[in-house]
Scaffold this motif. Structure first.
Motif, PDB file in Angstrom:
ATOM      1  N   ASP A 242       0.859  -1.291   0.111  1.00  0.00           N
ATOM      2  CA  ASP A 242       0.006   0.085  -0.173  1.00  0.00           C
ATOM      3  C   ASP A 242       0.930   1.315   0.014  1.00  0.00           C
ATOM      4  O   ASP A 242       1.518   1.435   1.152  1.00  0.00           O
ATOM      5  CB  ASP A 242      -0.998  -0.015   1.253  1.00  0.00           C
ATOM      6  CG  ASP A 242      -1.795   1.130   1.334  1.00  0.00           C
ATOM      7  OD1 ASP A 242      -1.590   2.002   0.590  1.00  0.00           O
ATOM      8  OD2 ASP A 242      -2.787   1.179   2.063  1.00  0.00           O
ATOM      9  N   CYS A 244       0.382   4.423  -0.139  1.00  0.00           N
ATOM     10  CA  CYS A 244      -0.148   5.392   0.670  1.00  0.00           C
ATOM     11  C   CYS A 244      -0.776   4.893   1.892  1.00  0.00           C
ATOM     12  O   CYS A 244      -2.089   4.810   2.113  1.00  0.00           O
ATOM     13  CB  CYS A 244      -1.098   6.366  -0.068  1.00  0.00           C
ATOM     14  SG  CYS A 244      -0.649   7.258  -1.423  1.00  0.00           S
ATOM     15  N   GLY A 249      -4.541   0.797   7.968  1.00  0.00           N
ATOM     16  CA  GLY A 249      -5.959  -0.026   8.086  1.00  0.00           C
ATOM     17  C   GLY A 249      -6.091  -1.035   7.047  1.00  0.00           C
ATOM     18  O   GLY A 249      -6.508  -2.129   7.414  1.00  0.00           O
ATOM     19  N   LYS A 250      -6.087  -0.546   5.718  1.00  0.00           N
ATOM     20  CA  LYS A 250      -6.308  -1.712   4.811  1.00  0.00           C
ATOM     21  C   LYS A 250      -5.334  -2.538   4.415  1.00  0.00           C
ATOM     22  O   LYS A 250      -5.698  -3.793   4.045  1.00  0.00           O
ATOM     23  CB  LYS A 250      -6.778  -0.659   3.373  1.00  0.00           C
ATOM     24  CG  LYS A 250      -8.049   0.384   3.467  1.00  0.00           C
ATOM     25  CD  LYS A 250      -8.215   1.120   2.398  1.00  0.00           C
ATOM     26  CE  LYS A 250      -9.217   1.881   2.983  1.00  0.00           C
ATOM     27  NZ  LYS A 250      -9.014   3.478   2.576  1.00  0.00           N
ATOM     28  N   ASP A 267       4.705   5.250   3.168  1.00  0.00           N
ATOM     29  CA  ASP A 267       3.753   6.383   3.311  1.00  0.00           C
ATOM     30  C   ASP A 267       4.762   7.578   3.165  1.00  0.00           C
ATOM     31  O   ASP A 267       6.062   7.387   3.520  1.00  0.00           O
ATOM     32  CB  ASP A 267       2.850   6.665   4.257  1.00  0.00           C
ATOM     33  CG  ASP A 267       1.854   7.505   4.451  1.00  0.00           C
ATOM     34  OD1 ASP A 267       0.743   7.328   4.166  1.00  0.00           O
ATOM     35  OD2 ASP A 267       2.088   8.811   4.674  1.00  0.00           O
ATOM     36  N   ARG A 268       4.386   8.819   2.776  1.00  0.00           N
ATOM     37  CA  ARG A 268       5.204   9.934   2.862  1.00  0.00           C
ATOM     38  C   ARG A 268       5.436  10.464   4.272  1.00  0.00           C
ATOM     39  O   ARG A 268       6.206  11.330   4.508  1.00  0.00           O
ATOM     40  CB  ARG A 268       4.691  11.065   1.956  1.00  0.00           C
ATOM     41  CG  ARG A 268       5.673  12.144   1.630  1.00  0.00           C
ATOM     42  CD  ARG A 268       4.882  13.075   0.534  1.00  0.00           C
ATOM     43  NE  ARG A 268       3.699  13.656   1.224  1.00  0.00           N
ATOM     44  CZ  ARG A 268       3.137  14.462   0.522  1.00  0.00           C
ATOM     45  NH1 ARG A 268       3.281  15.011  -0.607  1.00  0.00           N
ATOM     46  NH2 ARG A 268       1.985  15.223   1.135  1.00  0.00           N
ATOM     47  N   ARG A 272       2.732   9.696  10.387  1.00  0.00           N
ATOM     48  CA  ARG A 272       1.880   8.790  10.442  1.00  0.00           C
ATOM     49  C   ARG A 272       2.160   7.340  10.154  1.00  0.00           C
ATOM     50  O   ARG A 272       1.364   6.564  10.769  1.00  0.00           O
ATOM     51  CB  ARG A 272       0.696   9.142   8.918  1.00  0.00           C
ATOM     52  CG  ARG A 272      -0.117  10.312   9.211  1.00  0.00           C
ATOM     53  CD  ARG A 272      -0.835  10.668   7.786  1.00  0.00           C
ATOM     54  NE  ARG A 272      -1.671   9.643   7.389  1.00  0.00           N
ATOM     55  CZ  ARG A 272      -2.947   9.510   7.763  1.00  0.00           C
ATOM     56  NH1 ARG A 272      -3.401  10.162   8.534  1.00  0.00           N
ATOM     57  NH2 ARG A 272      -3.566   8.358   7.388  1.00  0.00           N
ATOM     58  N   ASP A 293       7.789   8.727  -1.181  1.00  0.00           N
ATOM     59  CA  ASP A 293       6.980   9.591  -1.700  1.00  0.00           C
ATOM     60  C   ASP A 293       6.441   8.739  -2.976  1.00  0.00           C
ATOM     61  O   ASP A 293       7.154   8.489  -3.938  1.00  0.00           O
ATOM     62  CB  ASP A 293       7.516  10.777  -2.348  1.00  0.00           C
ATOM     63  CG  ASP A 293       6.740  11.999  -2.827  1.00  0.00           C
ATOM     64  OD1 ASP A 293       5.604  11.588  -3.489  1.00  0.00           O
ATOM     65  OD2 ASP A 293       7.061  13.101  -2.844  1.00  0.00           O
ATOM     66  N   ALA A 294       5.195   8.286  -3.097  1.00  0.00           N
ATOM     67  CA  ALA A 294       4.581   7.726  -4.169  1.00  0.00           C
ATOM     68  C   ALA A 294       4.622   8.340  -5.450  1.00  0.00           C
ATOM     69  O   ALA A 294       4.311   7.864  -6.523  1.00  0.00           O
ATOM     70  CB  ALA A 294       3.164   7.013  -3.788  1.00  0.00           C
ATOM     71  N   ASP A 309      -4.032   3.950  -2.409  1.00  0.00           N
ATOM     72  CA  ASP A 309      -4.991   4.671  -1.577  1.00  0.00           C
ATOM     73  C   ASP A 309      -5.038   6.102  -1.315  1.00  0.00           C
ATOM     74  O   ASP A 309      -4.505   6.579  -0.414  1.00  0.00           O
ATOM     75  CB  ASP A 309      -5.070   3.778  -0.233  1.00  0.00           C
ATOM     76  CG  ASP A 309      -6.317   4.165   0.566  1.00  0.00           C
ATOM     77  OD1 ASP A 309      -7.508   4.552   0.047  1.00  0.00           O
ATOM     78  OD2 ASP A 309      -6.441   3.893   1.708  1.00  0.00           O
TER      79      ASP A 309
HETATM   80  C1  LIG Z   1      -6.362   7.825   2.607  1.00  0.00           C
HETATM   81  S1  LIG Z   1      -4.784   7.859   3.774  1.00  0.00           S
HETATM   82  C2  LIG Z   1      -4.353   6.179   3.554  1.00  0.00           C
HETATM   83  C3  LIG Z   1      -4.883   5.101   4.507  1.00  0.00           C
HETATM   84  C4  LIG Z   1      -4.328   3.943   4.575  1.00  0.00           C
HETATM   85  N1  LIG Z   1      -4.236   3.407   3.413  1.00  0.00           N
HETATM   86  C5  LIG Z   1      -5.041   3.071   5.531  1.00  0.00           C
HETATM   87  O1  LIG Z   1      -5.661   2.407   5.158  1.00  0.00           O
HETATM   88  O2  LIG Z   1      -4.893   3.225   6.664  1.00  0.00           O
HETATM   89  C6  LIG Z   1      -3.727   8.598   2.398  1.00  0.00           C
HETATM   90  C7  LIG Z   1      -2.380   8.491   2.799  1.00  0.00           C
HETATM   91  O3  LIG Z   1      -1.565   9.052   1.840  1.00  0.00           O
HETATM   92  C8  LIG Z   1      -0.451   9.916   2.433  1.00  0.00           C
HETATM   93  N2  LIG Z   1       0.369  10.516   1.097  1.00  0.00           N
HETATM   94  C9  LIG Z   1      -0.016  11.599   0.753  1.00  0.00           C
HETATM   95  N3  LIG Z   1       0.777  12.006  -0.527  1.00  0.00           N
HETATM   96  C10 LIG Z   1       1.646  11.012  -0.389  1.00  0.00           C
HETATM   97  C11 LIG Z   1       2.710  10.586  -1.250  1.00  0.00           C
HETATM   98  N4  LIG Z   1       2.980  11.405  -2.165  1.00  0.00           N
HETATM   99  N5  LIG Z   1       3.307   9.524  -1.180  1.00  0.00           N
HETATM  100  C12 LIG Z   1       3.083   8.606  -0.038  1.00  0.00           C
HETATM  101  N6  LIG Z   1       1.944   8.770   0.704  1.00  0.00           N
HETATM  102  C13 LIG Z   1       1.093   9.945   0.573  1.00  0.00           C
HETATM  103  C14 LIG Z   1      -0.697  10.565   3.282  1.00  0.00           C
HETATM  104  O4  LIG Z   1       0.070  10.910   4.398  1.00  0.00           O
HETATM  105  C15 LIG Z   1      -1.950   9.549   3.857  1.00  0.00           C
HETATM  106  O5  LIG Z   1      -1.394   8.851   5.199  1.00  0.00           O
END
Ligand SMILES: C[S@@+](CC[C@H](N)C(=O)[O-])C[C@H]1O[C@@H](n2cnc3c(N)ncnc32)[C@H](O)[C@@H]1O
Length: 411
Positions: A242, A244, A249-250, A267-268, A272, A293-294, A309
């Motif tokens: 995953d 992001c 959770g997922k 995750d970035r 978190r 950084d995705a 996600d």
């Molecule tokens: C919808 S939440 C993810 C929830 C997670 N998948 C879960 O199930 O618990 C989106 C996540 O994307 C991360 N995010 C935002 N931009 C990003 C990037 N460029 N690269 C990686 N993560 C990123 C945020 O920090 C956030 O934690």
């Protein structure tokens, strides 16, 4: 009884949060996370107060405009009037008279005499006429959603907005009786996971079952993406990421269905990912945490399943985060759609040939959902579209979107 000593710092915090959210810099969740209100009781009161400000904002705003007639209200005074009106109308622990007196005194000290006179007359009118505010969607949001989803959805959305959202959790394993009141949700949304609702979230969080990882606090709409994916996972073993993924959770849902798979959570945000680590430990899940950084970073390996996600407008979770409704605008939407596009583009290279790319949002905006995927497929003939699922927000769950694609070849 809320004394001045409590009321003033509370009101300071609420007004600061309203200003921060209105400036577009942060979401209400972020503001509450970063707030320096440490006392849990005060935090709960501030959160409830702020969420009510956004639920009833449209209706209160109309009332303020009528009351002020032709005079222009400056933003700080508008925010005080909004917070005051909501506190008078929706808290039932303190006599309204005492609330009005405290807010008028606050206005006198912090804003000035003429502002305090305005607030005094305004709040006393609300109390005298027993004004009932209603939960309404902002006009621009209602117009767009009505066009896409119809009148009935607008009615449903406004009903959702006016009721306290159901508090839900996923029961990862059923071992004995729970020590608090909870009942299983049987809305037919999910087949592979058990979700429950409770009015005793405090007890749930303090329970042994939670401490042992038997419970994960999430909304059942979160399960739709993993369920869609599960229809296409045929291998007993493989690797899943995953990209992001915080707070996990997922990815934990995926692990629960496919415990033989190797799970990575990227995750970035380092902050978190700290929560991801806590969740993995509590839930006794074996997964690797990556800071990435995705949208930009190159992956040093390929995966059988890449899950994006992505960050989104959150418009599907307005029941729990009503401030999202007031942060929807064309400019913000274009920006977030571009970020999602960059993430999809970049992580598509990390999918093995024959592997799956799962995309999901908690938004119900077509630009972030079906249109995003349609555009991606048009410029990526190496991917085959398998299926998608849109869940509209309802009483029992949030809204969400997901789509699953398969990589056919290398180009
Ligand atoms: C919808 S939440 C993810 C929830 C997670 N998948 C879960 O199930 O618990 C989106 C996540 O994307 C991360 N995010 C935002 N931009 C990003 C990037 N460029 N690269 C990686 N993560 C990123 C945020 O920090 C956030 O934690």
């Amino acid at each position: 009884m809320q004394k001045k000593g409590v009321m003033f710092p509370l009101l300071d915090g609420v007004l600061q949060a309203l200003e921060e959210v209105d400036s577009g810099r942060s979401s209400l969740d972020d503001v509450l996370d970063d707030s320096n209100i440490i006392n849990p009781e005060m935090r709960r009161t501030a959160a409830h107060w702020l969420f009510s400000c956004y639920r009833y904002r449209v209706s209160v705003e109309k009332f303020i405009r009528d009351f002020a007639s032709k005079s222009k209200i400056k933003k700080p005074l508008f925010r005080l009037a909004l917070a005051g009106a909501v506190h008078c109308a929706f808290q039932d622990r303190i006599a309204r008279e005492a609330v009005v007196n405290a807010i008028v005194e606050y206005a006198k000290i912090k804003k000035g005499i003429s502002e305090s006179r305005f607030i005094n007359a305004f709040l006393r009118k609300i109390c005298r006429e027993n004004v009932l505010f209603t939960a309404e969607l902002p006009d621009a949001v209602a117009k767009k959603w009505r066009k896409i989803y119809g009148d009935e959805f607008i009615l449903q959305a406004e009903k959702c907005l006016s009721s306290e959202p159901v508090q839900t959790f996923r029961l990862r394993h059923e071992s004995g009786e729970l020590s608090f009141d909870a009942e299983k949700i049987s809305d037919g949304l999910l087949k592979r996971f058990v979700f429950c609702q409770t009015h005793e979230m405090g007890k749930c969080l303090a329970s042994e079952c939670f401490a042992n990882g038997g419970i994960y606090i999430q909304d059942s709409a979160a399960g739709t993406a993993v369920e869609l994916l599960a229809e296409y996972v045929t291998e007993e073993k493989g690797n899943f990421i995953d990209v992001c993924g915080a707070p996990g959770g997922k990815a934990i849902m995926f692990y629960d269905l496919f415990p033989q798979w190797q799970v990575f959570i990227g995750d970035r945000s380092a902050r978190r990912q700290q929560r991801t680590a806590e969740n993995l430990e509590r839930c006794k899940v074996n997964a690797e945490i990556l800071c990435l950084d995705a949208a930009k970073d190159k992956f040093d390996r390929q995966y059988d399943v890449v899950f994006a996600d992505v960050p989104c407008s959150n418009s599907g979770v307005f029941r729990k985060r009503p401030d999202t409704l007031f942060r929807q605008n064309a400019e913000g939407l274009n920006e977030i759609v571009q970020i999602q596009r960059d993430i999809l583009e970049n992580v598509s290279h990390a999918v093995k040939v024959g592997g799956l790319l799962l995309y999901s949002t908690c938004s119900i905006e077509p630009e972030e959902d079906g249109l995003q995927i349609k555009n991606f497929c048009l410029s990526h003939s190496e991917f085959e579209f398998l299926s998608e699922r849109l869940t509209l927000p309802a009483f029992e769950h949030d809204g969400a979107y997901c789509a699953c694609l398969r990589r056919k070849n290398d180009s």
